[in-house]
Design a protein around this motif. Structure first.
Motif, PDB file in Angstrom:
ATOM      1  N   GLY A 230     -34.157 -41.536   7.176  1.00 25.75           N
ATOM      2  CA  GLY A 230     -35.629 -42.111   6.618  1.00 25.75           C
ATOM      3  C   GLY A 230     -36.363 -40.624   6.846  1.00 25.75           C
ATOM      4  O   GLY A 230     -36.283 -39.485   6.457  1.00 25.75           O
ATOM      5  N   ASP A 231     -37.453 -40.546   7.477  1.00 27.80           N
ATOM      6  CA  ASP A 231     -37.976 -39.584   7.531  1.00 27.80           C
ATOM      7  C   ASP A 231     -37.564 -38.319   8.321  1.00 27.80           C
ATOM      8  O   ASP A 231     -37.948 -37.148   8.410  1.00 27.80           O
ATOM      9  CB  ASP A 231     -39.536 -39.340   8.531  1.00 27.80           C
ATOM     10  N   HIS A 232     -35.958 -38.286   8.661  1.00 27.58           N
ATOM     11  CA  HIS A 232     -35.445 -36.864   9.148  1.00 27.58           C
ATOM     12  C   HIS A 232     -33.887 -36.176   8.670  1.00 27.58           C
ATOM     13  O   HIS A 232     -33.936 -37.471   7.866  1.00 27.58           O
ATOM     14  CB  HIS A 232     -35.242 -37.271  10.525  1.00 27.58           C
ATOM     15  N   ILE A 233     -33.415 -35.469   8.596  1.00 28.60           N
ATOM     16  CA  ILE A 233     -32.249 -35.424   8.128  1.00 28.60           C
ATOM     17  C   ILE A 233     -30.944 -35.239   8.955  1.00 28.60           C
ATOM     18  O   ILE A 233     -31.890 -34.842  10.320  1.00 28.60           O
ATOM     19  CB  ILE A 233     -32.547 -34.235   7.177  1.00 28.60           C
ATOM     20  N   LEU A 234     -29.995 -35.549   8.803  1.00 25.91           N
ATOM     21  CA  LEU A 234     -29.551 -35.785  10.493  1.00 25.91           C
ATOM     22  C   LEU A 234     -28.161 -34.687  10.069  1.00 25.91           C
ATOM     23  O   LEU A 234     -27.440 -34.654   8.611  1.00 25.91           O
ATOM     24  CB  LEU A 234     -28.285 -36.957  10.972  1.00 25.91           C
ATOM     25  N   TYR A 235     -27.352 -33.194  10.288  1.00 23.03           N
ATOM     26  CA  TYR A 235     -26.516 -32.640  10.476  1.00 23.03           C
ATOM     27  C   TYR A 235     -26.153 -32.342  11.233  1.00 23.03           C
ATOM     28  O   TYR A 235     -25.563 -32.817  12.965  1.00 23.03           O
ATOM     29  CB  TYR A 235     -28.068 -30.906  10.827  1.00 23.03           C
ATOM     30  N   LEU A 236     -24.415 -32.313  10.574  1.00 28.15           N
ATOM     31  CA  LEU A 236     -23.697 -32.751  11.576  1.00 28.15           C
ATOM     32  C   LEU A 236     -22.437 -31.057  11.190  1.00 28.15           C
ATOM     33  O   LEU A 236     -22.844 -30.260  10.016  1.00 28.15           O
ATOM     34  CB  LEU A 236     -22.542 -33.433  10.454  1.00 28.15           C
ATOM     35  N   GLY A 237     -22.236 -30.982  12.358  1.00 26.58           N
ATOM     36  CA  GLY A 237     -21.720 -29.787  12.907  1.00 26.58           C
ATOM     37  C   GLY A 237     -20.380 -29.426  13.264  1.00 26.58           C
ATOM     38  O   GLY A 237     -20.353 -30.139  14.159  1.00 26.58           O
ATOM     39  N   GLU A 238     -20.076 -28.557  12.831  1.00 27.35           N
ATOM     40  CA  GLU A 238     -18.652 -28.328  13.001  1.00 27.35           C
ATOM     41  C   GLU A 238     -18.629 -26.911  14.518  1.00 27.35           C
ATOM     42  O   GLU A 238     -19.333 -26.099  13.964  1.00 27.35           O
ATOM     43  CB  GLU A 238     -17.484 -28.078  12.447  1.00 27.35           C
TER      44      GLU A 238
ATOM     45  N   LEU B 144     -23.986 -33.512  16.797  1.00 30.46           N
ATOM     46  CA  LEU B 144     -25.449 -33.968  15.620  1.00 30.46           C
ATOM     47  C   LEU B 144     -26.291 -33.882  16.212  1.00 30.46           C
ATOM     48  O   LEU B 144     -26.919 -33.943  17.208  1.00 30.46           O
ATOM     49  CB  LEU B 144     -25.524 -35.548  15.685  1.00 30.46           C
ATOM     50  N   TRP B 145     -27.454 -33.622  14.802  1.00 34.63           N
ATOM     51  CA  TRP B 145     -28.981 -32.947  15.347  1.00 34.63           C
ATOM     52  C   TRP B 145     -29.227 -33.568  14.196  1.00 34.63           C
ATOM     53  O   TRP B 145     -28.925 -33.636  12.694  1.00 34.63           O
ATOM     54  CB  TRP B 145     -29.269 -32.114  16.204  1.00 34.63           C
ATOM     55  N   SER B 146     -30.943 -34.015  14.782  1.00 33.43           N
ATOM     56  CA  SER B 146     -31.206 -34.454  13.281  1.00 33.43           C
ATOM     57  C   SER B 146     -33.446 -33.534  13.036  1.00 33.43           C
ATOM     58  O   SER B 146     -33.429 -32.806  14.469  1.00 33.43           O
ATOM     59  CB  SER B 146     -31.976 -35.422  13.199  1.00 33.43           C
ATOM     60  N   GLN B 147     -33.638 -33.239  12.034  1.00 32.77           N
ATOM     61  CA  GLN B 147     -34.537 -32.567  11.709  1.00 32.77           C
ATOM     62  C   GLN B 147     -36.258 -32.840  11.296  1.00 32.77           C
ATOM     63  O   GLN B 147     -35.620 -33.847  10.180  1.00 32.77           O
ATOM     64  CB  GLN B 147     -34.788 -31.370  11.430  1.00 32.77           C
ATOM     65  N   ALA B 148     -37.493 -33.377  11.301  1.00 33.45           N
ATOM     66  CA  ALA B 148     -37.978 -33.933  10.758  1.00 33.45           C
ATOM     67  C   ALA B 148     -37.801 -32.900   8.914  1.00 33.45           C
ATOM     68  O   ALA B 148     -38.047 -31.836   9.107  1.00 33.45           O
ATOM     69  CB  ALA B 148     -39.788 -34.139  10.843  1.00 33.45           C
ATOM     70  N   LYS B 149     -38.346 -34.081   7.923  1.00 34.85           N
ATOM     71  CA  LYS B 149     -37.669 -33.491   6.500  1.00 34.85           C
ATOM     72  C   LYS B 149     -38.937 -32.608   6.109  1.00 34.85           C
ATOM     73  O   LYS B 149     -39.505 -31.679   5.604  1.00 34.85           O
ATOM     74  CB  LYS B 149     -37.899 -33.991   5.631  1.00 34.85           C
TER      75      LYS B 149
END
Length: 140
Positions: free
Chosen positions: A124-132, A48-53
């Motif tokens: 919130g102001d980020h999106i969480l990406y889930l990666g296999e 998992l990682w997150s990025q600001a929208k």
């Protein structure tokens, strides 16, 4: 709540630093520094990682189904700073090697975690990406 103080408190948690890379719809390389990376599961292998929208590269990561988490080594501060700053071509002058699906990996990293995006979650102001995880490589 004082957002500056909140940021300072969160910043006191020691983490590794990564640069997450992908390729946009036009074939241009995109990358962003992220210390929000964590392992989620070994079976199946998920990260998992997150990025600001508001990040310039947000559309590329939102629309791409592949990404690589480049785990930086201690001497790669310049790469961390380069990909943390806003700029038109963060890859200028950086040697890369292409992994599966043509996604660029950065040289000299401790490790690479190559992923297929399986989900995105609002945060919130980020999106969480889930990666296999589809491939890994660790360097000495």
């Amino acid at each position: 709540m004082d957002t500056r103080e909140l940021r300072n408190v969160f910043g006191s948690f020691v983490t590794g630093v990564t640069v997450v890379t992908t390729v946009d719809a036009q074939g241009a390389y995109q990358g962003v520094t992220a210390n929000s990376f964590s392992s989620v599961s070994l079976d199946p292998p998920l990260v998992l990682w997150s990025q600001a929208k508001g990040a310039r590269s947000f559309p590329a990561f939102r629309d791409s189904d592949r990404f690589i988490v480049n785990i930086l080594s201690e001497d790669q501060r310049e790469l961390s700073q380069r990909f943390a700053a806003s700029g038109p071509d963060k890859f200028a002058g950086v040697d890369t090697h292409l992994r599966q699906a043509g996604v660029p990996a950065l040289p000299g990293c401790c490790a690479f975690v190559e992923c297929r995006k399986v989900a995105m979650y609002p945060g919130g102001d980020h999106i969480l990406y889930l990666g296999e995880v589809i491939a890994v490589e660790r360097n000495e």
